[in-house]
Each structure stands twice: as structure tokens, then as C-alpha cells.
Design a protein around this motif. Structure first.
Motif, PDB file in Angstrom:
ATOM      1  N   ALA A 100     -25.341 -16.706 -31.584  1.00  0.00           N
ATOM      2  CA  ALA A 100     -25.728 -18.106 -31.372  1.00  0.00           C
ATOM      3  C   ALA A 100     -24.536 -18.931 -30.900  1.00  0.00           C
ATOM      4  N   LEU A 101     -23.374 -18.726 -31.507  1.00  0.00           N
ATOM      5  CA  LEU A 101     -22.170 -19.444 -31.081  1.00  0.00           C
ATOM      6  C   LEU A 101     -21.798 -19.094 -29.641  1.00  0.00           C
ATOM      7  N   SER A 102     -21.875 -17.825 -29.312  1.00  0.00           N
ATOM      8  CA  SER A 102     -21.562 -17.393 -27.939  1.00  0.00           C
ATOM      9  C   SER A 102     -22.527 -18.019 -26.940  1.00  0.00           C
ATOM     10  N   PHE A 103     -23.789 -18.087 -27.315  1.00  0.00           N
ATOM     11  CA  PHE A 103     -24.782 -18.694 -26.426  1.00  0.00           C
ATOM     12  C   PHE A 103     -24.496 -20.183 -26.240  1.00  0.00           C
ATOM     13  N   ILE A 104     -24.223 -20.886 -27.331  1.00  0.00           N
ATOM     14  CA  ILE A 104     -23.933 -22.321 -27.246  1.00  0.00           C
ATOM     15  C   ILE A 104     -22.695 -22.552 -26.386  1.00  0.00           C
ATOM     16  N   GLY A 105     -21.688 -21.698 -26.563  1.00  0.00           N
ATOM     17  CA  GLY A 105     -20.470 -21.828 -25.764  1.00  0.00           C
ATOM     18  C   GLY A 105     -20.721 -21.710 -24.276  1.00  0.00           C
ATOM     19  N   LEU A 106     -21.660 -20.872 -23.905  1.00  0.00           N
ATOM     20  CA  LEU A 106     -22.004 -20.723 -22.489  1.00  0.00           C
ATOM     21  C   LEU A 106     -22.994 -21.812 -22.043  1.00  0.00           C
ATOM     22  N   ALA A 107     -23.929 -22.144 -22.909  1.00  0.00           N
ATOM     23  CA  ALA A 107     -24.996 -23.077 -22.535  1.00  0.00           C
ATOM     24  C   ALA A 107     -24.479 -24.460 -22.199  1.00  0.00           C
ATOM     25  N   TRP A 108     -23.389 -24.872 -22.812  1.00  0.00           N
ATOM     26  CA  TRP A 108     -22.922 -26.231 -22.568  1.00  0.00           C
ATOM     27  C   TRP A 108     -22.544 -26.465 -21.105  1.00  0.00           C
ATOM     28  N   VAL A 109     -22.198 -25.388 -20.388  1.00  0.00           N
ATOM     29  CA  VAL A 109     -21.876 -25.517 -18.954  1.00  0.00           C
ATOM     30  C   VAL A 109     -23.107 -25.953 -18.164  1.00  0.00           C
ATOM     31  N   TYR A 110     -24.282 -25.538 -18.603  1.00  0.00           N
ATOM     32  CA  TYR A 110     -25.539 -25.824 -17.912  1.00  0.00           C
ATOM     33  C   TYR A 110     -26.240 -27.060 -18.450  1.00  0.00           C
ATOM     34  N   LYS A 120     -25.256 -33.455 -33.098  1.00  0.00           N
ATOM     35  CA  LYS A 120     -26.014 -32.486 -33.889  1.00  0.00           C
ATOM     36  C   LYS A 120     -25.291 -31.142 -33.909  1.00  0.00           C
ATOM     37  N   ILE A 121     -24.795 -30.726 -32.753  1.00  0.00           N
ATOM     38  CA  ILE A 121     -24.073 -29.460 -32.664  1.00  0.00           C
ATOM     39  C   ILE A 121     -22.794 -29.528 -33.490  1.00  0.00           C
ATOM     40  N   TYR A 122     -22.040 -30.632 -33.370  1.00  0.00           N
ATOM     41  CA  TYR A 122     -20.838 -30.805 -34.185  1.00  0.00           C
ATOM     42  C   TYR A 122     -21.147 -30.637 -35.668  1.00  0.00           C
ATOM     43  N   SER A 123     -22.201 -31.290 -36.122  1.00  0.00           N
ATOM     44  CA  SER A 123     -22.513 -31.269 -37.557  1.00  0.00           C
ATOM     45  C   SER A 123     -22.843 -29.862 -38.048  1.00  0.00           C
ATOM     46  N   ILE A 144     -16.160 -26.176 -30.664  1.00  0.00           N
ATOM     47  CA  ILE A 144     -15.895 -27.589 -30.969  1.00  0.00           C
ATOM     48  C   ILE A 144     -14.860 -28.150 -30.002  1.00  0.00           C
ATOM     49  N   LEU A 145     -13.804 -27.394 -29.760  1.00  0.00           N
ATOM     50  CA  LEU A 145     -12.783 -27.843 -28.808  1.00  0.00           C
ATOM     51  C   LEU A 145     -13.371 -28.030 -27.411  1.00  0.00           C
ATOM     52  N   MET A 146     -14.242 -27.111 -27.021  1.00  0.00           N
ATOM     53  CA  MET A 146     -14.900 -27.226 -25.712  1.00  0.00           C
ATOM     54  C   MET A 146     -15.718 -28.502 -25.611  1.00  0.00           C
ATOM     55  N   LEU A 147     -16.489 -28.768 -26.640  1.00  0.00           N
ATOM     56  CA  LEU A 147     -17.324 -29.972 -26.637  1.00  0.00           C
ATOM     57  C   LEU A 147     -16.467 -31.230 -26.557  1.00  0.00           C
ATOM     58  N   ARG A 148     -15.366 -31.237 -27.289  1.00  0.00           N
ATOM     59  CA  ARG A 148     -14.452 -32.389 -27.229  1.00  0.00           C
ATOM     60  C   ARG A 148     -13.860 -32.534 -25.838  1.00  0.00           C
ATOM     61  N   TYR A 149     -13.423 -31.416 -25.267  1.00  0.00           N
ATOM     62  CA  TYR A 149     -12.826 -31.440 -23.941  1.00  0.00           C
ATOM     63  C   TYR A 149     -13.832 -31.939 -22.905  1.00  0.00           C
ATOM     64  N   SER A 150     -15.053 -31.450 -22.983  1.00  0.00           N
ATOM     65  CA  SER A 150     -16.063 -31.869 -22.000  1.00  0.00           C
ATOM     66  C   SER A 150     -16.374 -33.351 -22.161  1.00  0.00           C
ATOM     67  N   ARG A 151     -16.368 -33.827 -23.389  1.00  0.00           N
ATOM     68  CA  ARG A 151     -16.618 -35.253 -23.624  1.00  0.00           C
ATOM     69  C   ARG A 151     -15.483 -36.089 -23.035  1.00  0.00           C
ATOM     70  N   GLN A 152     -14.234 -35.658 -23.245  1.00  0.00           N
ATOM     71  CA  GLN A 152     -13.090 -36.376 -22.690  1.00  0.00           C
ATOM     72  C   GLN A 152     -13.137 -36.373 -21.168  1.00  0.00           C
ATOM     73  N   GLN A 153     -13.524 -35.227 -20.597  1.00  0.00           N
ATOM     74  CA  GLN A 153     -13.613 -35.142 -19.142  1.00  0.00           C
ATOM     75  C   GLN A 153     -14.709 -36.059 -18.608  1.00  0.00           C
ATOM     76  N   ALA A 154     -15.824 -36.115 -19.309  1.00  0.00           N
ATOM     77  CA  ALA A 154     -16.920 -36.983 -18.875  1.00  0.00           C
ATOM     78  C   ALA A 154     -16.503 -38.446 -18.950  1.00  0.00           C
ATOM     79  N   LYS A 155     -15.770 -38.820 -20.009  1.00  0.00           N
ATOM     80  CA  LYS A 155     -15.321 -40.211 -20.152  1.00  0.00           C
ATOM     81  C   LYS A 155     -14.290 -40.582 -19.096  1.00  0.00           C
ATOM     82  N   SER A 156     -13.423 -39.610 -18.726  1.00  0.00           N
ATOM     83  CA  SER A 156     -12.389 -39.901 -17.736  1.00  0.00           C
ATOM     84  C   SER A 156     -12.926 -39.813 -16.311  1.00  0.00           C
ATOM     85  N   GLY A 157     -14.183 -39.419 -16.198  1.00  0.00           N
ATOM     86  CA  GLY A 157     -14.825 -39.418 -14.885  1.00  0.00           C
ATOM     87  C   GLY A 157     -14.596 -38.181 -14.068  1.00  0.00           C
TER      88      GLY A 157
END
Length: 178
Positions: A100-110, A120-123, A144-157
Motif C-alpha cells: 500500500a505504501l509503495s502504491f501511494i508513493g507511485l500514485a501521487w505522481v498521477y 488524510k494520507i498524512y494522518s 511523507i517527505l514526498m508529499l511535503r516536497y510536492s506541496r512545496q513545489q506546488a506552492k512555489s509554482g
């Protein structure tokens, strides 16, 4: 009569698509007979849906290829796949949690990353950072690090999130485990 058969087949396809992710996870079941049955059923589903790449990956039992195929073939279901994955993060079997973790790690790209789903995922991921299995702890922290990084990238445009696709190997995350 043909319209009724066609309508039922469409309904059946929808039900089969809903079962693909649980079958993927069950391929990692610690009970070999369950894993084997899940693999055979996944292959039968691929044939029914006429998804040639999924069929090919299921025949080889290539878990990474199956994950990729599900996400590429049915991009509009990514949110639903993520919802289903969260349930498996609480499974008693480490192999299921890992899958499940491996799937979530890949799914966030899509994924069209909604803040609500991210929270929800963080919790659900945070307790896994203290899991009894080191692989689960490592994957949870990386995700978790990936999700944070993607959020920072989205905020920075911007930024190239695709660079993180092979997230366990990415140098951005590797330093934490060296």
C-alpha cells in the motif's frame, strides 16, 4: 436484449475495476495460496477488461508494472485508489502495508493533489513512521517527505515532480537512510 447484455457488461467492468487494487495488494499476502489466487484473478480481470499491458504485467507478477499500469490506464480513479490504499496501511501483515505504501508513493505522481486527501494520507502515514518493521518505517517516512516536497513545489509554482517518480532511489530522500 443486446442492450441489456451490453449494459450489464458495463456494470460488470466497473465492478471489476474496483477490485483491481485489492487484488494487487493480495498478491503480497503472506499466505501463498491467497497470493496465488489473487494473481490468477488479477490476470482474469485484465483479460476481461482487455487491458493488454495489465495482462502482460500480471503474467509476469511484476508488482511495479501492475501499479504503473493501473495508474496509467485509469487515471480518473487515482483518488479512489488512494482511498482504498489507506485501508491497507492498517493491515496486520507488513507485506500488505508495504504494498500500500509503495502504491501511494507511485500514485501521487498521477494524482490531482487535493489538500483534504493529503491531510488524510498524512494522518494515516505518521503512525507508520514508528512501525515495528524497518521497511514500513522507511517507506512511510519517504512518502511523507514526498508529499511535503510536492506541496512545496506546488506552492512555489513549479518544479519537476516527475523527477521524484522513482522515489525510494531519489537522492532527495536517500540521505535520511544512509
Amino acid at each position: 436484449m443486446e442492450a441489456v447484455v451490453w449494459w450489464q457488461k458495463g456494470k460488470m467492468r466497473k465492478n471489476v475495476r474496483r477490485g483491481l487494487l485489492p487484488l494487487l495488494f493480495q498478491n503480497s499476502d503472506e499466505t501463498s495460496s491467497v497470493a496465488e489466487a489473487a494473481g490468477e484473478t488479477l490476470l482474469a480481470c485484465a483479460k476481461f477488461l482487455n487491458w493488454q499491458e495489465l495482462k502482460h504485467q500480471a503474467e509476469k507478477r511484476n508488482m511495479v508494472g501492475i501499479r504503473e499500469c493501473l495508474l496509467q490506464q485509469d487515471r480518473k480513479r487515482v483518488d479512489k485508489y488512494l482511498q482504498q490504499s489507506l485501508l491497507y496501511l492498517r493491515d496486520s501483515q507488513a507485506a500488505m502495508r508495504q504494498e500500500a505504501l509503495s502504491f501511494i508513493g507511485l500514485a501521487w505522481v498521477y494524482w490531482d493533489q487535493s489538500e483534504e486527501m493529503r491531510k488524510k494520507i498524512y494522518s494515516v502515514l505518521h503512525p507508520l513512521e514508528h512501525d515495528s518493521h524497518p521497511t514500513i518505517r522507511s517507506l512511510a517516512t519517504s512518502t511523507i517527505l514526498m508529499l511535503r516536497y510536492s506541496r512545496q513545489q506546488a506552492k512555489s509554482g513549479g518544479g519537476r515532480l516527475v523527477e521524484l517518480r522513482c522515489w525510494p532511489c531519489n537522492p532527495l530522500f536517500r540521505h535520511k537512510y544512509d
